[in-house]
Design an enzyme around this catalytic site. Structure first.
Site, mmCIF file in Angstrom:
data_model
loop_
_atom_site.group_PDB
_atom_site.id
_atom_site.type_symbol
_atom_site.label_atom_id
_atom_site.label_comp_id
_atom_site.label_asym_id
_atom_site.label_seq_id
_atom_site.Cartn_x
_atom_site.Cartn_y
_atom_site.Cartn_z
ATOM 1 N N LYS A 1 104.421 53.238 56.306
ATOM 2 C CA LYS A 1 104.642 53.612 57.564
ATOM 3 C C LYS A 1 105.704 54.618 57.701
ATOM 4 O O LYS A 1 106.044 55.699 58.601
ATOM 5 C CB LYS A 1 105.237 52.455 58.651
ATOM 6 C CG LYS A 1 104.110 51.521 58.641
ATOM 7 C CD LYS A 1 102.604 52.074 58.821
ATOM 8 C CE LYS A 1 101.791 50.799 58.731
ATOM 9 N NZ LYS A 1 101.500 50.434 57.338
ATOM 10 N N SER B 1 95.065 46.858 55.202
ATOM 11 C CA SER B 1 95.794 47.558 54.072
ATOM 12 C C SER B 1 94.857 48.621 53.637
ATOM 13 O O SER B 1 93.664 48.524 53.516
ATOM 14 C CB SER B 1 96.307 46.745 53.243
ATOM 15 O OG SER B 1 96.773 47.285 52.007
#
EC number: 4.2.1.9
Length: 575
Positions: free
Chosen positions: A132, A478
């Site tokens: 992120k 993911s």
């Protein structure tokens, strides 16, 4: 030697903190830190990293920042280093900590914005490692719109186990094998000790490497800078050049919103699709676009994914890792294949001050490598990630199809209201082949935080069931996830979306070829269930997760938390 430009500081934001007699108190602080009069007279360049000791992804960034600072100083700027947070998904995965992951993207962007605004910096170089932190820094750059250069901290080297390359993905899948008795305690311990042998982010085409490729494709990073692994000293060369490059951008007045355009966003989406990249890009590209005031949502990304050939043979679906791509020619080789095939906008400006096409003029195709194929001979004519839409996902959903043999699935659902419940059922084998496992109330608002589900998907693969069941969630997956796993389903359950109305045994049909995701219920049935649906209360009544849940928008638009560039009336550089 970098060219040194003499800047008129009266036209730069740092005039507010360094010029005139009324700023004598401000200058006294700079003298206290060892700066000279000449240093204070130069442009102030923020050098931000996500360095920390949370995980190997970020551990090398402090060293790299020193090289950036050398580059800035050589080119006539005064670097000011600062750090911001990261939440590392590999550590946060599989427990409540993962709810902090996507939230951290917004905190990173906000904290960089506040630091730059508060100290009146004129330009920005950002270095990031884990998932992120890459979009978070790029969002901040576009939001602030000061001359900026992004640099990836580099990927980890592959581990070696039983004569083959391994990554952390193999460890997650080994947990599933261990649960069914096909891997011993000793073997699992041996694997976990060798899978991650160096500093750097996860080596496959998971989210970090996907967004690193995006940084080059979108034009915010120097061409070739994403590929070199984190431990290699060559990263310092890229870092120094990034520092020099930001000063050239400042001299020429080239800003992130000159670079991040609709066409450059399309280029970035092409590279994600062609590399079989992470589904998370369908969340982060709209968020970056939002900062520039550009409409570019999940459906726009999905349309590009669908008609882009899948040409890079990278893990988790393929054979290679980022180090192999770097040795084959890096992101420029992948972009060259797409440009020659007519899939990229070559006229987009980049941080070099040149266009994409100009940057790639010296990139020669290497017939000896087989990491990247030409578009005439793709692994698949359809991108490695595709969008879905239908009665179960009116606002859309996303699925990685790279490596999937069958693009259709139909079966009865088994519903779970959180990740932990599904994980227990998988570990205890309380599911059947042919079922569609549904994990809901894990969306941006409902989680809150939109957790990734790598633990569940890896356990299924480890049990040999990865292609025998499907998994659907309003949360995320993911970049290391593989199998028939659909995320970002919207509207999410927390706001009464159809996924929140499902009951065990309902039939769901998935068709990734047609791009559909439907529940076989009539609108009358759905309306009846909707009438009986009530919002769930959250255990988060205060703090950062509570605040995020109050402001976050749908995954379809990037799960953003503020109005974005369209609502901006006073851009930072003009204050």
């Amino acid at each position: 030697m970098a060219a040194i430009t003499v800047f008129d500081k009266s036209k730069l934001p740092s005039r507010h903190s360094s010029l005139g007699p009324e700023r004598a108190p401000h200058r006294s602080y700079y003298y206290a830190m060892g700066l000279s009069k000449d240093d204070i007279a130069r442009p102030f360049v923020g050098v931000v990293t996500t360095w920390n000791e949370a995980a190997p992804c970020n551990i090398a960034l402090h060293r790299q920042a020193q090289a950036v600072k050398r580059g800035v100083a050589k080119a006539g700027g005064t670097p000011r280093e600062f750090t911001t947070i990261t939440v590392t998904d590999g550590i946060a995965m599989g427990h409540e900590g993962m709810k902090s992951s996507l939230v951290s993207r917004e905190v990173i962007a906000d904290s960089v914005e506040l630091t730059v605004r508060g100290h009146a910096y004129d330009a920005l170089v950002g270095l990031a490692g884990c998932d992120k932190s890459l979009p978070g820094l790029m969002m901040a750059m576009v939001r602030l719109n000061v001359p900026s250069v992004f640099m990836y901290g580099g990927s980890i080297l592959p581990g070696k186990w039983q004569g083959r390359d391994v990554t952390v993905q193999d460890v997650f899948e080994a947990v599933g094998r261990h649960a069914v008795g096909s891997l011993s305690d000793a073997e699992l311990e041996e694997l976990e000790q060798v899978a991650c042998p160096s500093a750097g982010s996860c080596g496959g085409q998971f989210t970090a490497n996907t967004m690193a490729c995006v940084s080059e494709a979108i034009g915010l990073a120097l061409p070739g800078s994403a590929g070199t692994p984190a431990p290699f000293e060559a990263r310092d060369k890229w870092a120094e050049e990034s520092g020099e490059a930001v000063m050239a951008l400042l001299a020429r007045g080239i800003r992130p919103r000159d670079i991040v355009t609709r066409k450059s966003l399309e280029n970035a989406a092409r590279v994600v699709a062609a590399s079989g990249g992470s589904t998370n890009a369908a969340l982060h590209l709209p968020a970056i676009a939002h900062e520039a005031g550009i409409d570019f949502d999940l459906h726009d990304v999905a349309a590009i994914f669908r008609d882009t050939p899948y040409i890079a043979d990278l893990k988790p679906a393929g054979r290679y890792v980022m180090k192999d791509l770097a040795e084959a020619g890096g992101v420029p080789l992948l972009m060259k294949a797409l440009l020659d095939g007519g899939y990229l906008h070559g006229d987009c400006i980049t941080v070099t001050g040149r266009t994409v096409a100009e940057n790639l003029e010296g990139t020669a195709w290497d017939e000896k490598q087989d990491v990247v194929r030409p578009v005439s001979r793709p692994l698949s004519p359809m991108g490695g990630v595709v969008g879905l839409k239908g009665t179960l996902a009116p606002e859309g959903a996303i699925v990685k199809v790279a490596g999937l043999k069958n693009l259709k699935f139909r079966g009865p659902v088994r519903v779970f209201d959180c990740e932990e419940d599904c994980m227990r059922a998988v570990q205890e084998r309380r599911y059947e082949e042919g079922e569609v496992l549904v994990i809901r109330y894990e969306g941006p608002k409902g989680g809150p935080g939109m957790r990734e589900m790598l633990g569940v998907t890896s356990a299924l693969y480890g049990q040999g069931m990865g292609d025998k069941v499907a998994l659907i969630t309003d949360g995320r997956f993911s970049g290391a996830t593989r199998g028939f796993c659909i995320g970002h389903v919207g509207p999410e359950a927390a706001v009464g979306g159809p996924i929140g109305l499902l009951k065990d045994g309902d039939i769901v049909a998935i068709d990734a070829e047609a791009g559909t995701l439907d529940v076989e219920l009539s609108e009358t049935d759905l309306a009846a269930r909707r009438g009986g649906w009530r919002p769930r209360s959250s255990i988060y009544g205060s703090g950062a997760l509570w605040r995020y849940a109050q402001t976050v928008g749908p995954a379809e638009k990037g799960a953003v938390t503020h109005p974005g560039g369209k609502a901006e009336t006073h851009p930072y550089p003009e204050l």
